[in-house]
Design an enzyme around this catalytic site. Structure first.
Site, mmCIF file in Angstrom:
data_model
loop_
_atom_site.group_PDB
_atom_site.id
_atom_site.type_symbol
_atom_site.label_atom_id
_atom_site.label_comp_id
_atom_site.label_asym_id
_atom_site.label_seq_id
_atom_site.Cartn_x
_atom_site.Cartn_y
_atom_site.Cartn_z
ATOM 1 C CE LYS A 1 4.725 1.229 8.596
ATOM 2 N NZ LYS A 1 4.743 1.255 7.130
ATOM 3 C CG ASP B 1 -1.786 2.496 6.416
ATOM 4 O OD1 ASP B 1 -1.047 1.516 6.384
ATOM 5 O OD2 ASP B 1 -2.083 3.091 7.467
ATOM 6 C CG ASP C 1 -1.419 -0.101 10.336
ATOM 7 O OD1 ASP C 1 -1.427 0.051 9.102
ATOM 8 O OD2 ASP C 1 -0.705 -0.939 10.903
#
Length: 697
Positions: A305, A400, A377
């Protein structure tokens, strides 16, 4: 120095400097600035008693003179120095040098009037060690490292691209092969190695080895070849990289916090070598993509990321920090794996877990009060709880939940454009969401807020949603089993209805998949949906590719090419029997989170508001061209990701200023946000390095 009309040499002030050293540009070469004359009046001269005061006076005159010259002519100095400002991994230790560079970068925009063309444009060199490189001014980076330490530091290492002068002044001559390459040659060599490797995981290993050696060329590769490199460092390959993380571990990257560290985290964060962290991506490894609990092996996600934050969002690599909260794992395979690198105990639960998270949040914000924390996550039962705890008090967001929601909203708005409808038509849609976890509910929340934004009532907006989990449609008959966020979308009737029954009874216009159940969207389901809707919107968003609810080829085939398609993982173009070709686009969070992170950190936002997510999605949707929509694309080409991120950052900054959230900018700064953001974005190029030394009298 000129004193009235009499030349006074610097040596008269007993400056013990080597004859080759220039205080202004720290160069061994001849420097015209060093020998230029500047007037000092008698009063100023009387105030000088130390070397430092003399240097400060000289730098003041340099700033004034350079600003005046830049206001009169469009030289390369102002542009190059402002560009270098955004590249610098460390602030210059010399305050006067930093000040002069800042003055140069903020000088008035010059004009070209009366300036010879030879002065304005300077091309790259065509021969010698500078071939393919520019000699234009770039502000140098000062570092305390030298010799082999430079070569072992990926932030500073240039490999074989160090020029002769640098090899001398950094004391690395003889430590590298004699032939001097440039960035272009280095890129070609690495690309040849990557393209010659058929295995995606091997390609990932090659890139991450480069990441550990030379961050500049690593991010240059991503910037210039994003479409090719993103699937290697991110989805879908990053899932396999996480599963093999323990076996492939080579070099420390990021920080780990576990239960043994309780009470020490405030001190631990000072072990991180970088002083100016802007973005932290943190995971507890409990729900890595669609692979489940990978524990400490989930570190691959924050690393991937943040690579995108740097390459796509323009955040400098020394300003990011990947983090794993290692609270154990419930994965039996990892608990018995002797090569697993994490804590081999069952996961913490309840208050022990949340207290650990809270100590971590307080520790990083104590050292870096303005840092953006991105939650990544976390399992569904923890993600929303943690987000609700901190979202209104600190600068944070959950990718998310909110990132996926904003990205999906952008895709949906693009889909409506492709159908010839306006954004306000969102409230007229019937939306079936397969998956009631953090991602599915997060998407529903963002779409719901967008409907309210367009003037729909709360009841009207809620009635647009049909959310199903493994037990069927969420209904009020099991309200006690649902979370607060899930209960908001529970239907009065038909609780437990299957996906196929929902399609045939309620005739949804779009279906979004976030279940991580590969092949969930069956042929009958999609064909029945296409009977009720001329152009159904079909988004199977689960990662990696094996977990996608359906493939692009299946969706286009089962709808006779009438669907509007986007997926969480990339798919190849689809050619129909009649010769039509469709180009599926990836509904990937990487379109959104780099721009949001860039925007909120540049303006000093206090929180990430729902309205910021909406304007980010709107900016992304509007970036898609009519030509792209005609090809079946609802997201822009991935190679334009840096410009997309800049566009989103500008929209977020404008919203922050409008709502009083921006602590670093005001309405006066809105005149040229494009130039401001462009200047601040990290651009991976090699800049001169100088060794930081103390000069004594």
């Amino acid at each position: 120095i000129y004193y009235h009309k009499q030349v006074v040499p610097l040596q008269a002030y007993r400056l013990r400097l080597p004859s080759w050293y220039c205080w202004y540009c720290a160069s061994r070469r001849y420097c015209s600035v060093r020998d230029a004359g500047y007037r000092i009046d008698k009063f100023q001269l009387s105030l000088i008693s130390t070397q430092t005061q003399l240097i400060m006076l000289i730098s003041t005159m340099l700033r004034s003179d350079l600003s005046r010259r830049l206001a009169q002519s469009k030289g390369g100095i102002g542009r190059a120095s402002s560009r270098a400002q955004s590249l610098t991994p460390h602030q210059h230790s010399n305050g006067w040098l930093t000040s002069s560079l800042q003055s140069m970068s903020t000088a008035p925009s010059p004009t070209n009037e009366g300036i010879p063309e030879e002065f304005i444009e300077e091309g790259d060199e065509t021969e010698g060690e500078w071939m393919g490189c520019t000699r234009k001014f770039l502000a140098p980076i000062s570092t305390t490292s030298r010799g082999a330490d430079i070569l072992n530091n990926p932030l500073f290492n240039k490999g074989t691209a160090f020029k002769g002068g640098e090899r001398d002044r950094l004391r690395i001559r003889g430590l590298l092969p004699p032939r001097r390459a440039n960035m272009k040659i280095q890129k070609e060599r690495i690309l040849k190695e990557i393209r010659g490797e058929p295995s995606m995981i091997r390609k990932n290993i090659i890139l991450e080895d480069l990441h550990d050696r030379n961050e500049t060329i690593y991010h240059r590769l991503l910037v210039d070849h994003m479409e090719e490199m993103a699937p290697i460092i991110y989805t879908p390959t990053v899932g396999q990289a996480c599963k093999e993380f323990g076996m492939r571990y080579r070099r420390p990257r990021g920080m780990y916090f576990c239960e043994e560290d309780r009470g020490h985290m405030a001190a631990m964060v000072y072990n991180w070598p970088q002083k100016d962290v802007h973005v932290i991506v943190v995971t507890d490894g409990s729900r890595i993509l669609g692979l489940g609990d990978l524990g400490a092996n989930g570190m691959g996600i924050p690393i991937g990321k943040l690579s995108l934050y740097c390459a796509a969002g323009g955040i400098a690599p020394h300003r990011v920090m990947p983090v794993v909260l290692d609270v154990g794992t419930d994965n039996e395979e990892l608990l018995s794996d002797k090569f697993y690198l994490g804590v081999q105990k069952p996961r913490l639960r309840g208050s022990k877990y949340y207290h650990l998270v809270d100590e971590f949040i307080q520790a990083v914000r104590h050292r870096w009060p303005d840092v953006l924390i991105q939650f990544e996550d976390f399992s569904s039962d923890k993600a929303q709880v943690i987000l609700n705890k901190y979202r209104d008090n600190i600068l944070c967001f959950n990718d998310d939940i909110q990132g996926t929601g904003a990205t999906t909203l952008a895709g949906v708005l693009g889909g409506l454009r492709a159908k010839g409808q306006q954004p306000e038509a969102l409230g007229d849609q019937r939306i079936l969401i397969a998956g009631a976890g953090s991602a599915g509910i997060g998407v529903a929340q963002v779409l719901y807020q967008a409907m309210l934004e367009h003037g729909r009532s709360e009841e009207e907006a809620k009635n647009c949603f049909f959310i199903a989990d493994e037990k069927g449609l969420l209904g009020k008959d099991r309200i006690k089993q649902l979370s607060k966020e899930q209960a908001m979308f529970a239907r009065d009737d038909d609780g437990g209805l299957s996906l196929l029954d929902i399609v045939n009874k309620y005739k949804p216009t779009m279906i979004l998949g976030m279940t991580a159940v590969g092949g969930l969207f069956t042929e009958q389901l999609i064909r029945d949906m296409a009977k009720h809707c001329e152009k159904p919107i079909i988004f199977p968003l689960s990662n990696p590719t094996t977990k996608a609810e359906c493939t692009a080829e299946q969706a286009f085939e089962w709808t006779d090419g009438r669907c509007i398609f986007a997926s969480g993982s990339p798919f190849d173009p689809v050619e129909m029997e009649d010769g039509r070709i469709f180009y599926p686009t990836q509904c990937n969070n990487m379109y959104v989170f780099p721009g949001i992170g860039l925007g909120v950190t540049l303006c000093g936002a206090k929180t990430v508001s729902d309205r910021m997510l909406y304007v980010a999605a709107e900016a992304l949707a509007n970036y898609v061209t009519e030509n792209e929509l005609a090809q079946g694309k609802v997201f822009p080409n991935i190679n334009s990701i840096r410009d997309v991120s800049k566009t989103i950052a500008i929209a977020v900054i404008e919203e922050a200023i409008r709502t009083g959230q921006a602590s670093k900018l005001s309405t006066a700064d809105m005149d040229d946000l494009d130039g401001f953001v462009t200047k601040k974005m990290y651009d991976p190029v090699y800049v001169p390095l100088i060794e930081k030394r103390e000069v004594t009298i």
